[in-house]
Design an enzyme around this catalytic site. Structure first.
Site, short mmCIF file in Angstrom:
data_model
loop_
_atom_site.label_atom_id
_atom_site.label_comp_id
_atom_site.label_asym_id
_atom_site.label_seq_id
_atom_site.Cartn_x
_atom_site.Cartn_y
_atom_site.Cartn_z
N GLU A 34 0.83 -1.21 0.00
CA GLU A 34 0.00 0.00 0.00
C GLU A 34 0.86 1.25 0.00
O GLU A 34 1.79 1.39 0.80
CB GLU A 34 -0.90 -0.03 1.24
CG GLU A 34 -2.35 0.17 0.96
CD GLU A 34 -2.99 -0.87 0.04
OE1 GLU A 34 -3.07 -0.61 -1.17
OE2 GLU A 34 -3.44 -1.91 0.53
N ALA A 120 -15.26 2.41 -1.82
CA ALA A 120 -14.97 1.30 -0.91
C ALA A 120 -13.50 0.90 -0.98
O ALA A 120 -13.10 -0.11 -0.40
CB ALA A 120 -15.86 0.10 -1.25
N GLY A 121 -12.68 1.65 -1.69
CA GLY A 121 -11.28 1.28 -1.83
C GLY A 121 -11.09 0.13 -2.81
O GLY A 121 -10.09 -0.59 -2.74
N ASP A 169 -3.80 0.71 -9.60
CA ASP A 169 -5.20 0.36 -9.85
C ASP A 169 -5.47 0.11 -11.34
O ASP A 169 -6.12 -0.88 -11.71
CB ASP A 169 -6.13 1.47 -9.34
CG ASP A 169 -5.90 1.78 -7.88
OD1 ASP A 169 -5.21 0.98 -7.21
OD2 ASP A 169 -6.41 2.80 -7.39
C1 GLA Z 1 -5.13 4.27 -4.25
C2 GLA Z 1 -4.30 4.74 -5.43
C3 GLA Z 1 -3.20 3.74 -5.76
C4 GLA Z 1 -2.40 3.34 -4.53
C5 GLA Z 1 -3.31 3.00 -3.37
C6 GLA Z 1 -2.57 2.77 -2.10
O1 GLA Z 1 -5.86 3.14 -4.58
O2 GLA Z 1 -5.13 4.91 -6.56
O3 GLA Z 1 -2.38 4.28 -6.77
O4 GLA Z 1 -1.49 4.35 -4.19
O5 GLA Z 1 -4.29 4.01 -3.13
O6 GLA Z 1 -1.82 1.63 -2.18
#
Ligand code: GLA
Length: 379
Positions: A34, A120-121, A169
Site C-alpha cells: 500500500e 470502498a477502496g 489500480d
Molecule cells: C489508491 C491509489 C493507488 C495506490 C493506493 C494505495 O488506490 O489509486 O495508486 O497508491 O491508493 O496503495
C-alpha cells in the site's frame, strides 16, 4: 440480465440506438503493497468479479454524451481545446478522452453501468477509466498496449480528476487474471502472475466495506505522497524503492520522526509484498497471516491511513478465524480484506455487524470477491 445486455439496453434507452460495442474492466482489491506504487515499489493486487461496463459508439460531430445507470440525465461535453473541469464523476471518462484527444477525430456516445462499489477502496474509478480507455482504443484503433492504456487512465486521474494516485489500480484493472494476483514492479512496470490457489484450500477473500467513503483528491493521500518525496530527497535517492531495511538507521538520524515513519512504512511494505509472493509461490498461504498483520500495523501507526472502523474490521476478522487480514487501498475509509475459510463466512458477517453496532459505527458490508480477468471487449 447480465451486465453486458443491461448496459446495451441502458445505452439504447438513453440514446435511441444500439451501441457499436461494450467493454468492461474490473475493480481491484490489493492483497498487499500500500502506497508503494508511487514510490516505484511493489504491489500485489487482483482484479475482482465486480466490473464497470462501457457501451460506446462514435459520433460524426465533436460532441461527447455520457449517460449512466447511477445518475439521472446525460452529461454533454465538446471535445476541443478546453480541459474538462468540475464535472464530478464524469471527469473519469472525460479525463481519459482528454488524454487521448489527439487520436480522436470525433466525439462519442457512452453509457456506463457498474457493480463496483463506489468509495470502498476497490477502485471504481480505475474500472471506469480502463473500460473507457479500452473502448476508445478499439473504436479508434489507437493501438495502445494494455500497459499504455493503464498509464492513460492514471494520467486522466492525475491530470484531470486531480488525484495524485499511482499506477497500481489501472494496471490491475487492465492486466488482471482469473484466480491469480498480479505482482507489479512499479519501477519497470513489469507484471507477473501469482497463482492464489484459494479454491483448493476452501479459502475466499472477504471484503469488509466500512462504508466510510473517501476520495484521493482530498488532502490525506497527497500529504503521504509529499512526505515520501521529502524522505527520498533528504536520503538522496530518486525514489524510496532504492532504500532497504539496512538504510533505516541512517534514515532515522536524517529524517524528522513523522517523515521517518512514512519512509519506514514504504521500505518494510516492499519487503512484505515480496515475502507474500514467496509464501504464495511456495504453497504456504498460512504464512501470510503475520505479514498482513505487520502491514496493517504499519499503515495504522507509521503511515497513519487507517481509521477505527478498519482496525475493528481487521481485529474482528482475525478473531473469527481469518488466516490474514488488513485494510486495502488508499485508506482513510474504504475496506479491509480477510482471507478466510469459506465455512467461516456467515460467522464473519455476524461478528462484524455486532462489533460495529457495539462500537457505535455505521453498518459495514461483508461480501466476497474472486480474482477475475482484466479489461476486455464484451460485445
Ligand atoms: C489508491 C491509489 C493507488 C495506490 C493506493 C494505495 O488506490 O489509486 O495508486 O497508491 O491508493 O496503495
Amino acid at each position: 440480465m447480465n451486465l453486458t445486455k443491461q448496459t446495451t439496453a441502458g445505452f439504447e434507452k438513453q440514446f435511441g440506438y444500439l451501441p457499436t460495442g461494450v467493454w468492461s474492466a474490473p475493480g481491484r482489491a490489493n492483497l498487499i503493497g500500500e502506497h508503494t506504487d508511487y514510490n516505484n515499489g511493489f504491489v500485489l493486487p487482483f482484479g475482482i468479479d465486480k466490473r464497470t461496463y462501457a457501451a460506446m459508439s462514435k459520433r460524426d460531430d465533436s460532441l461527447i454524451r455520457i449517460g449512466t445507470s447511477f445518475t439521472e440525465g446525460i452529461v454533454e461535453f465538446e471535445l476541443g481545446e478546453t480541459e474538462p473541469q468540475d464535472l464530478d464523476w464524469a471527469l473519469y471518462p472525460l479525463g481519459v478522452a482528454w488524454v487521448v484527444r489527439a487520436g480522436l477525430d470525433a466525439g462519442f456516445d457512452l453509457y456506463l453501468d457498474s457493480n463496483v462499489p463506489i468509495g470502498a477502496g476497490l477502485s471504481s474509478s480505475a474500472a471506469v477509466e480502463c473500460s473507457v480507455a479500452l473502448a476508445l482504443n478499439d473504436l479508434w484503433d489507437l493501438r495502445h498496449s494494455k500497459q499504455e492504456l493503464a498509464l492513460i487512465g492514471q494520467r486522466a486521474e492525475n491530470e484531470v480528476v486531480g488525484a495524485p494516485t499511482g499506477i497500481m489500480d489501472q494496471t490491475a484493472s487492465m492486466l488482471a487474471s482469473t484466480d491469480a494476483a498480479v505482482l507489479i514492479d512499479c519501477l519497470s512496470l513489469e507484471t507477473e502472475t501469482v497463482e492464489l490457489g484459494l479454491e483448493a484450500q476452501n479459502l475466499v477473500v472477504a471484503v469488509i466495506d466500512t462504508q466510510v467513503s473517501h476520495r484521493h483528491s482530498d488532502g490525506g493521500y497527497r500529504s503521504r505522497r509529499d512526505a515520501c518525496e521529502k524522505g527520498a530527497l533528504i536520503m538522496g535517492v530518486s525514489s524510496l524503492r532504492e532504500l532497504g531495511q539496512l538504510d533505516l538507521e541512517a534514515a532515522k538520524s536524517k529524517l524528522d520522526d513523522l517523515t521517518y515513519r512514512r519512509v519506514r512504512h514504504i521500505i518494510t511494505e516492499n519487503d512484505r509484498v515480496l515475502a507474500t509472493v514467496a509464501a504464495l509461490r511456495a504453497g504456504r498461504i498460512e504464512k501470510i497471516g503475520p505479514i498482513f498483520e505487520a502491514s496493517h500495523v504499519s499503515m495504522r501507526d507509521d503511515f497513519e491511513i487507517s481509521i477505527p472502523e478498519l482496525d475493528l474490521a481487521v481485529e474482528t476478522a482475525l478473531k473469527t478465524g481469518a488466516i490474514a487480514s488488513r485494510m486495502t487501498g488508499g485508506g482513510f475509509g474504504g475496506a479491509a480484506i480477510a482471507v478466510i475459510d469459506k465455512d467461516l463466512l456467515p460467522g464473519l458477517e455476524m461478528a462484524v455487524k455486532a462489533a460495529f453496532i457495539k462500537a457505535g459505527f455505521g453498518a459495514a458490508n461483508v461480501f466476497t470477491v474472486s480474482a477475475s480477468a482484466g479489461a476486455t471487449r464484451e460485445s
